[in-house]
Design a protein around this motif. Structure first.
Motif, short mmCIF file in Angstrom:
data_model
loop_
_atom_site.label_atom_id
_atom_site.label_comp_id
_atom_site.label_asym_id
_atom_site.label_seq_id
_atom_site.Cartn_x
_atom_site.Cartn_y
_atom_site.Cartn_z
N GLU A 22 0.87 -1.21 0.13
CA GLU A 22 0.08 0.01 -0.02
C GLU A 22 0.90 1.35 -0.20
OE1 GLU A 22 -3.56 0.67 -0.19
OE2 GLU A 22 -3.21 -1.36 -0.93
N LYS A 24 3.90 1.57 -1.14
CA LYS A 24 4.31 1.73 -2.61
C LYS A 24 3.41 2.04 -3.45
CE LYS A 24 8.06 -1.77 -2.01
NZ LYS A 24 8.29 -3.12 -2.42
N ARG A 25 2.11 1.68 -3.40
CA ARG A 25 0.94 2.17 -4.17
C ARG A 25 0.86 3.55 -4.15
NH1 ARG A 25 -4.60 2.43 -3.74
NH2 ARG A 25 -5.79 2.57 -5.66
N ARG A 28 3.57 5.63 -5.62
CA ARG A 28 3.55 5.47 -7.18
C ARG A 28 2.62 6.59 -7.88
NH1 ARG A 28 0.48 1.73 -9.58
NH2 ARG A 28 0.55 0.57 -7.61
N TYR A 34 -4.44 8.12 -4.82
CA TYR A 34 -4.68 7.08 -3.76
C TYR A 34 -6.13 7.11 -2.87
CZ TYR A 34 -3.54 4.01 0.15
OH TYR A 34 -3.59 3.13 1.20
#
Length: 106
Positions: A22, A24-25, A28, A34
């Protein structure tokens, strides 16, 4: 006792992996992309390029845009995002559950 320790260790390891994924997401796609998942009424583009273009046009930084987006959030979306929805079990990542999974867990 050994079985319980092993089961707990597996659970903690699994959750740590999920938390890392999560994070890293979030890094990114950025905060707007998000958190827009929990604001259904927000129809603007949440890509990093769109956020930067909006900043250049209006001078609103990403934090100001986040605040504007969260103004469109419903109470229910907020509770799910914060993990305080009483229908969801106390899992650190339960707030990431889709609506159909939430209904199944009731």
């Amino acid at each position: 006792m050994y079985f319980l320790k092993k089961k707990l260790l597996a659970y903690v390891t699994c959750n740590l992996c999920r938390l890392e994924a999560e994070q890293k997401r979030l890094e990114r796609i950025g905060p707007m992309g998000y958190y827009s998942e929990w604001v259904k009424a927000w129809k603007r583009d949440t890509s990093r390029e769109a956020i930067q273009k909006h900043f250049e046009e209006t001078g609103e930084d990403e934090n100001a845009q986040l605040i504007a987006m969260f103004c469109h959030q419903t109470d229910r979306e907020f509770r799910i995002m914060m993990g305080t929805d009483v229908r969801i079990r106390r899992d650190p990542l339960a707030m990431r559950m889709r609506e159909d999974l939430i209904k199944q867990s009731i």
